[in-house]
Structures are given as structure tokens and as C-alpha cells.
Design a protein around this motif. Structure first.
Motif, PDB file in Angstrom:
ATOM      1  N   ASN A  11       0.810  -1.225   0.000  1.00 46.56           N
ATOM      2  CA  ASN A  11       0.000   0.000   0.000  1.00 46.56           C
ATOM      3  C   ASN A  11       0.846   1.279   0.000  1.00 46.56           C
ATOM      4  O   ASN A  11       0.391   2.339   0.419  1.00 46.56           O
ATOM      5  N   THR A  12       2.065   1.172  -0.510  1.00 48.94           N
ATOM      6  CA  THR A  12       2.987   2.314  -0.545  1.00 48.94           C
ATOM      7  C   THR A  12       3.329   2.646  -1.983  1.00 48.94           C
ATOM      8  O   THR A  12       3.829   1.780  -2.711  1.00 48.94           O
ATOM      9  N   PRO A  13       3.102   3.877  -2.457  1.00 45.36           N
ATOM     10  CA  PRO A  13       3.463   4.236  -3.834  1.00 45.36           C
ATOM     11  C   PRO A  13       4.974   4.289  -4.008  1.00 45.36           C
ATOM     12  O   PRO A  13       5.690   4.844  -3.159  1.00 45.36           O
ATOM     13  N   CYS A  14       5.451   3.716  -5.111  1.00 42.58           N
ATOM     14  CA  CYS A  14       6.889   3.600  -5.350  1.00 42.58           C
ATOM     15  C   CYS A  14       7.197   3.810  -6.824  1.00 42.58           C
ATOM     16  O   CYS A  14       6.342   3.601  -7.691  1.00 42.58           O
ATOM     17  N   TRP A  15       8.422   4.204  -7.102  1.00 43.51           N
ATOM     18  CA  TRP A  15       8.987   4.142  -8.441  1.00 43.51           C
ATOM     19  C   TRP A  15       9.687   2.797  -8.597  1.00 43.51           C
ATOM     20  O   TRP A  15      10.384   2.351  -7.672  1.00 43.51           O
ATOM     21  N   VAL A  16       9.527   2.177  -9.737  1.00 48.45           N
ATOM     22  CA  VAL A  16      10.235   0.929 -10.032  1.00 48.45           C
ATOM     23  C   VAL A  16      11.496   1.303 -10.800  1.00 48.45           C
ATOM     24  O   VAL A  16      11.429   1.707 -11.967  1.00 48.45           O
ATOM     25  N   LEU A  17      12.638   1.184 -10.161  1.00 46.84           N
ATOM     26  CA  LEU A  17      13.897   1.621 -10.753  1.00 46.84           C
ATOM     27  C   LEU A  17      14.519   0.551 -11.649  1.00 46.84           C
ATOM     28  O   LEU A  17      15.133   0.869 -12.661  1.00 46.84           O
ATOM     29  N   GLN A  18      14.387  -0.700 -11.240  1.00 37.89           N
ATOM     30  CA  GLN A  18      14.866  -1.809 -12.068  1.00 37.89           C
ATOM     31  C   GLN A  18      14.173  -3.071 -11.598  1.00 37.89           C
ATOM     32  O   GLN A  18      13.679  -3.140 -10.466  1.00 37.89           O
ATOM     33  N   ARG A  19      14.114  -4.061 -12.451  1.00 41.05           N
ATOM     34  CA  ARG A  19      13.455  -5.315 -12.072  1.00 41.05           C
ATOM     35  C   ARG A  19      13.879  -6.414 -13.038  1.00 41.05           C
ATOM     36  O   ARG A  19      14.337  -6.165 -14.146  1.00 41.05           O
ATOM     37  N   ASP A  20      13.715  -7.662 -12.552  1.00 45.06           N
ATOM     38  CA  ASP A  20      13.828  -8.829 -13.406  1.00 45.06           C
ATOM     39  C   ASP A  20      12.550  -9.633 -13.222  1.00 45.06           C
ATOM     40  O   ASP A  20      11.530  -9.092 -12.781  1.00 45.06           O
ATOM     41  N   ASP A  21      12.576 -10.903 -13.526  1.00 46.80           N
ATOM     42  CA  ASP A  21      11.350 -11.699 -13.440  1.00 46.80           C
ATOM     43  C   ASP A  21      10.904 -11.928 -12.006  1.00 46.80           C
ATOM     44  O   ASP A  21       9.734 -12.245 -11.760  1.00 46.80           O
ATOM     45  N   SER A  22      11.819 -11.751 -11.055  1.00 48.25           N
ATOM     46  CA  SER A  22      11.489 -12.103  -9.673  1.00 48.25           C
ATOM     47  C   SER A  22      11.472 -10.914  -8.715  1.00 48.25           C
ATOM     48  O   SER A  22      10.615 -10.848  -7.832  1.00 48.25           O
ATOM     49  N   TRP A  23      12.398  -9.979  -8.884  1.00 46.18           N
ATOM     50  CA  TRP A  23      12.572  -8.912  -7.900  1.00 46.18           C
ATOM     51  C   TRP A  23      12.552  -7.543  -8.576  1.00 46.18           C
ATOM     52  O   TRP A  23      12.924  -7.411  -9.738  1.00 46.18           O
ATOM     53  N   ALA A  24      12.135  -6.541  -7.800  1.00 44.81           N
ATOM     54  CA  ALA A  24      12.108  -5.157  -8.280  1.00 44.81           C
ATOM     55  C   ALA A  24      12.751  -4.253  -7.236  1.00 44.81           C
ATOM     56  O   ALA A  24      12.546  -4.440  -6.028  1.00 44.81           O
ATOM     57  N   ARG A  25      13.538  -3.317  -7.726  1.00 39.92           N
ATOM     58  CA  ARG A  25      14.109  -2.292  -6.844  1.00 39.92           C
ATOM     59  C   ARG A  25      13.188  -1.091  -6.858  1.00 39.92           C
ATOM     60  O   ARG A  25      12.880  -0.531  -7.919  1.00 39.92           O
ATOM     61  N   LEU A  26      12.738  -0.678  -5.660  1.00 37.84           N
ATOM     62  CA  LEU A  26      11.720   0.356  -5.529  1.00 37.84           C
ATOM     63  C   LEU A  26      12.277   1.557  -4.767  1.00 37.84           C
ATOM     64  O   LEU A  26      13.142   1.408  -3.901  1.00 37.84           O
ATOM     65  N   ARG A  27      11.745   2.739  -5.075  1.00 36.93           N
ATOM     66  CA  ARG A  27      12.050   3.956  -4.312  1.00 36.93           C
ATOM     67  C   ARG A  27      10.740   4.568  -3.824  1.00 36.93           C
ATOM     68  O   ARG A  27       9.810   4.755  -4.623  1.00 36.93           O
ATOM     69  N   ALA A  82      11.626  -5.769  -3.614  1.00 33.25           N
ATOM     70  CA  ALA A  82      10.347  -6.433  -3.378  1.00 33.25           C
ATOM     71  C   ALA A  82      10.122  -7.513  -4.428  1.00 33.25           C
ATOM     72  O   ALA A  82      10.553  -7.361  -5.580  1.00 33.25           O
ATOM     73  N   PRO A  83       9.446  -8.593  -4.058  1.00 37.72           N
ATOM     74  CA  PRO A  83       9.073  -9.590  -5.073  1.00 37.72           C
ATOM     75  C   PRO A  83       8.118  -8.981  -6.103  1.00 37.72           C
ATOM     76  O   PRO A  83       7.147  -8.302  -5.732  1.00 37.72           O
ATOM     77  N   VAL A  84       8.394  -9.205  -7.358  1.00 37.67           N
ATOM     78  CA  VAL A  84       7.562  -8.642  -8.414  1.00 37.67           C
ATOM     79  C   VAL A  84       6.111  -9.077  -8.260  1.00 37.67           C
ATOM     80  O   VAL A  84       5.177  -8.294  -8.501  1.00 37.67           O
ATOM     81  N   GLY A  85       5.888 -10.304  -7.809  1.00 37.73           N
ATOM     82  CA  GLY A  85       4.531 -10.804  -7.667  1.00 37.73           C
ATOM     83  C   GLY A  85       3.715 -10.090  -6.607  1.00 37.73           C
ATOM     84  O   GLY A  85       2.483 -10.207  -6.585  1.00 37.73           O
ATOM     85  N   GLU A  86       4.362  -9.327  -5.717  1.00 35.64           N
ATOM     86  CA  GLU A  86       3.640  -8.602  -4.669  1.00 35.64           C
ATOM     87  C   GLU A  86       3.275  -7.177  -5.073  1.00 35.64           C
ATOM     88  O   GLU A  86       2.602  -6.469  -4.319  1.00 35.64           O
ATOM     89  N   LEU A  87       3.721  -6.742  -6.247  1.00 36.68           N
ATOM     90  CA  LEU A  87       3.438  -5.368  -6.664  1.00 36.68           C
ATOM     91  C   LEU A  87       1.986  -5.238  -7.114  1.00 36.68           C
ATOM     92  O   LEU A  87       1.451  -6.103  -7.808  1.00 36.68           O
ATOM     93  N   ALA A  88       1.368  -4.126  -6.735  1.00 36.23           N
ATOM     94  CA  ALA A  88       0.002  -3.814  -7.158  1.00 36.23           C
ATOM     95  C   ALA A  88       0.024  -2.549  -8.006  1.00 36.23           C
ATOM     96  O   ALA A  88       0.916  -1.709  -7.875  1.00 36.23           O
ATOM     97  N   ASP A  89      -0.979  -2.439  -8.891  1.00 36.18           N
ATOM     98  CA  ASP A  89      -1.091  -1.267  -9.758  1.00 36.18           C
ATOM     99  C   ASP A  89       0.236  -0.994 -10.472  1.00 36.18           C
ATOM    100  O   ASP A  89       0.671   0.156 -10.588  1.00 36.18           O
ATOM    101  N   HIS A  90       0.872  -2.038 -10.954  1.00 40.47           N
ATOM    102  CA  HIS A  90       2.165  -1.928 -11.630  1.00 40.47           C
ATOM    103  C   HIS A  90       1.935  -1.457 -13.066  1.00 40.47           C
ATOM    104  O   HIS A  90       1.251  -2.136 -13.841  1.00 40.47           O
ATOM    105  N   HIS A  91       2.490  -0.294 -13.437  1.00 41.96           N
ATOM    106  CA  HIS A  91       2.192   0.261 -14.748  1.00 41.96           C
ATOM    107  C   HIS A  91       3.283   1.231 -15.185  1.00 41.96           C
ATOM    108  O   HIS A  91       4.120   1.656 -14.382  1.00 41.96           O
ATOM    109  N   ILE A  92       3.268   1.537 -16.466  1.00 37.15           N
ATOM    110  CA  ILE A  92       4.128   2.575 -17.037  1.00 37.15           C
ATOM    111  C   ILE A  92       3.337   3.879 -17.068  1.00 37.15           C
ATOM    112  O   ILE A  92       2.241   3.933 -17.640  1.00 37.15           O
ATOM    113  N   ALA A  93       3.886   4.913 -16.449  1.00 37.55           N
ATOM    114  CA  ALA A  93       3.187   6.201 -16.357  1.00 37.55           C
ATOM    115  C   ALA A  93       3.852   7.220 -17.264  1.00 37.55           C
ATOM    116  O   ALA A  93       5.092   7.297 -17.341  1.00 37.55           O
ATOM    117  N   ASP A  94       3.038   8.003 -17.956  1.00 40.85           N
ATOM    118  CA  ASP A  94       3.524   9.152 -18.730  1.00 40.85           C
ATOM    119  C   ASP A  94       3.068  10.421 -18.030  1.00 40.85           C
ATOM    120  O   ASP A  94       1.878  10.637 -17.818  1.00 40.85           O
TER     121      ASP A  94
END
Length: 345
Positions: free
Chosen positions: A286-302, A328-340
Motif C-alpha cells: 500500500n505504498t506508492p513507489c517508483w520501479v527503478l529496475q526489475r527482473d522476473d522475480s525482484w524489483a528495486r523500488l524507491r 520487493a518480489p515482483v509478484g507482490e506489486l500492485a497497480d504496476h504500470h508505465i506512467a507518462d
């Protein structure tokens, strides 16, 4: 009366309006400076009006003071992010020992040489004051969870005698590097040396410092002082995109007036009709984050708005002043999207 930096003149540059205050007999400079350092004035209307005069315009020069390790990071592909200052507000600080106190990595001891990244703002919406209402939780974070100087919550940097308004990139986002950004050094005595300038089409840095300044480059970890061109090895987490006749292109900003297609040949660098900053966003616990990098399993968030609750929920670690990141595990991310995030050209 108008209160400005030593080297700023009222109206000298419309892109860099001076910080000003309504000084009078019962409100002197010293009192304004004391107000800027007190938590009791975080919500003071007068101090907020003074702070609001330090406006950012399209093309305003911005500066982030760096450690040698951070310089090496930017040469490798880091983007502007976190705490920064309008260049005009710190133009009177030439001594490296004074500038090093504005570093964000927690090692702000006075140094013989200071380094900085300088660039021009693409748009005011990319910046916010590190205080309420944009960042209400920063000033309340306990000392054990911070790196660098404390955040006062007044919009001014901690100082015993200076009045320096500070900014953060909006939501602590990475900002695409504008054309002709500079990595600079301040040598003993206060001389400013441009070390590198950013070349967006090649995504790399052109060295401008000559042999005389080799000692300034020798202290940068992992950087060869002999290389005339340093390509960035890390892809950025944000980029600019623009449209021409409904066709999308990766874009380059050269503020205040030039926004163009990124192209190796000069003839193909057409001006774009629209411009947006594109980045990856998500919510984790429930915390808004930027996704800085990720692979199939993990994501680095700010974290976008760090405070006590979001730190407790995510276990995010402070990497530099105000910047909190977690994996964070990629599978736990919610509302994961590309924003313009569009700019008004």
C-alpha cells in the motif's frame, strides 16, 4: 526590501528569480534566517511566502552537490534525483568546504575539493519542496533512519548562517538527463572546473577538463582520467518521449526552448509537438513507489513519500538524504504500470 544571494541581482535572469523577503525594521535578515531553522515555523505563512519566491522556471539551472562516488555513478548512467538546489541560491558558495556540507550521502565533512551535477530544469512540476504538503513525513523521521543532514521541514537547508532554499525531485523521481548537463568540480580557492558535459544522443559524457585537472579525476572511483568520452553503462529508469504527427519518438530536452527527437544525425533531430516523462510505478504494501529496475522475480523500488508508516511497512533503507529504497518480489506489486507525466510545451 529584497533579500538575495550575493551574486544575484533582482530581475537579472527571468529563469532564476531571486529569493526575496519583505525586510523591515522589526524583521531583519538574521530573524528570517533563524525562522528558517526552526520547526516552530514549518507552517508559518510569512516563511512560506518567502520560500515561494525561490521559483523554478523552465530552464532554471539546478545543482546537486556530489561525493566522488556519486560523480562516478552519474558517469555510469545515474539520473538527477533527490535533494538539489537552484544554482543561483548557492552561487556565492565557492569554497569546497562550504559546498561539501550540502552533500546528500551522509559524509558531509568539509573537503578540499567539491563536486556537483548541474543541469537545467525541464519543467517546474519536476520539483517540490521537502516539506508539507508535498513531503510531510520527511521532517518527522527519527535520526536512526536518516542519512545526511536532518530535514527541517521549513523548505530551507540546515545552516548556522546561510539561507538556502532546497528542493527535491518530485516524489524523489529520477529525471531524464537534459542535454549539456555538466559534472563540475570546485578546487581549493573556489575555482569552478567543468569536468564533463552530457551528450544525450550517445548517452555518455564528454571530458572537458584538461591535463592540469587530472588530480580531480584521479579521485573518482573506477573512472579513467585518460578517457575523453565515457559512455553510460546503466540504462535510466526514466526517459522522455514525444510525438510528431501521432508517431512516438524518444526525445531529448535542451531547456528552456529545445525539445527534439533523439537522433544521431543532426538533420533528424526534429522538434517534438508533445513531451512526457515516462517512468514505471507500482504500489507495494500500500505504498506508492517508483520501479527503478526489475527482473522476473525482484524489483528495486524507491518510496515516493517516505514517512514513518511507509518505512515500517516496507523496511526501506535510506541510501542518501531523503532517498529510501527497498527490494520487493515482483509478484507482490500492485497497480504496476508505465506512467507518462506530460509537460505543457
Amino acid at each position: 526590501m529584497t533579500l538575495t544571494g550575493e551574486e544575484s541581482a533582482v530581475g537579472a535572469d527571468p529563469l532564476e528569480p531571486p529569493l526575496s523577503a519583505p525586510l523591515r525594521r522589526d524583521l531583519g535578515w538574521a530573524q528570517v534566517q533563524r525562522m528558517s531553522q526552526s520547526a516552530a515555523y514549518r507552517d508559518d505563512g510569512l516563511l512560506r511566502r518567502i520560500r515561494a519566491t525561490a521559483a523554478i522556471r523552465r530552464g532554471t539551472r539546478m545543482t546537486k552537490v556530489l561525493s566522488p562516488a556519486q560523480v562516478a555513478g552519474h558517469l555510469g548512467g545515474w539520473l538527477p534525483y533527490g535533494f538539489c538546489y537552484r544554482s543561483c541560491d548557492i552561487a556565492h558558495l565557492h569554497d569546497p568546504r562550504d559546498l561539501s556540507l550540502l552533500r546528500t550521502d551522509g559524509t558531509g565533512e568539509p573537503a578540499e575539493v567539491a563536486y556537483a551535477l548541474r543541469w537545467r530544469a525541464v519543467d517546474p512540476i519536476d520539483y517540490e519542496v521537502p516539506a508539507g504538503p508535498a513531503q510531510p513525513g520527511l521532517a518527522l523521521l527519527p535520526a536512526h533512519s536518516r542519512v545526511g543532514a536532518m530535514v527541517l521541514g521549513t523548505g530551507f537547508s540546515p545552516s548556522t548562517d546561510e539561507l538556502v532554499p532546497e528542493y527535491v525531485t518530485a516524489g524523489f523521481a529520477d529525471l531524464p538527463m537534459p542535454a549539456n548537463a555538466q559534472l563540475i568540480a570546485y578546487a581549493p580557492g573556489g575555482e569552478e572546473i567543468v569536468l564533463y558535459t552530457y551528450q544525450p544522443e550517445q548517452h555518455g559524457w564528454l571530458r572537458l577538463a584538461g591535463p592540469r585537472w587530472r588530480p580531480l579525476l584521479d579521485s573518482l572511483p573506477g573512472v579513467s582520467p585518460d578517457r575523453e568520452y565515457v559512455p553510460c553503462t546503466t540504462p535510466g529508469s526514466a526517459k522522455l518521449v514525444g510525438r510528431i504527427n501521432d508517431k512516438e519518438y524518444e526525445a531529448v530536452a535542451d531547456p528552456p526552448d529545445e525539445f527534439r527527437v533523439r537522433a544521431l544525425t543532426r538533420a533528424a533531430r526534429y522538434p517534438v509537438g508533445t513531451l512526457s516523462r515516462r517512468a514505471e510505478q507500482a504500489r507495494w504494501r500500500n505504498t506508492p513507489c517508483w520501479v527503478l529496475q526489475r527482473d522476473d522475480s525482484w524489483a528495486r523500488l524507491r518510496l515516493v513519500r517516505p514517512d514513518g508508516d511507509t518505512l515500517a511497512a516496507t523496511g526501506a533503507r535510506c541510501y542518501e538524504r531523503g532517498v529510501y529504497e527497498a527490494w520487493a518480489p515482483v509478484g507482490e506489486l500492485a497497480d504496476h504500470h508505465i506512467a507518462d507525466l506530460p509537460y505543457a510545451l
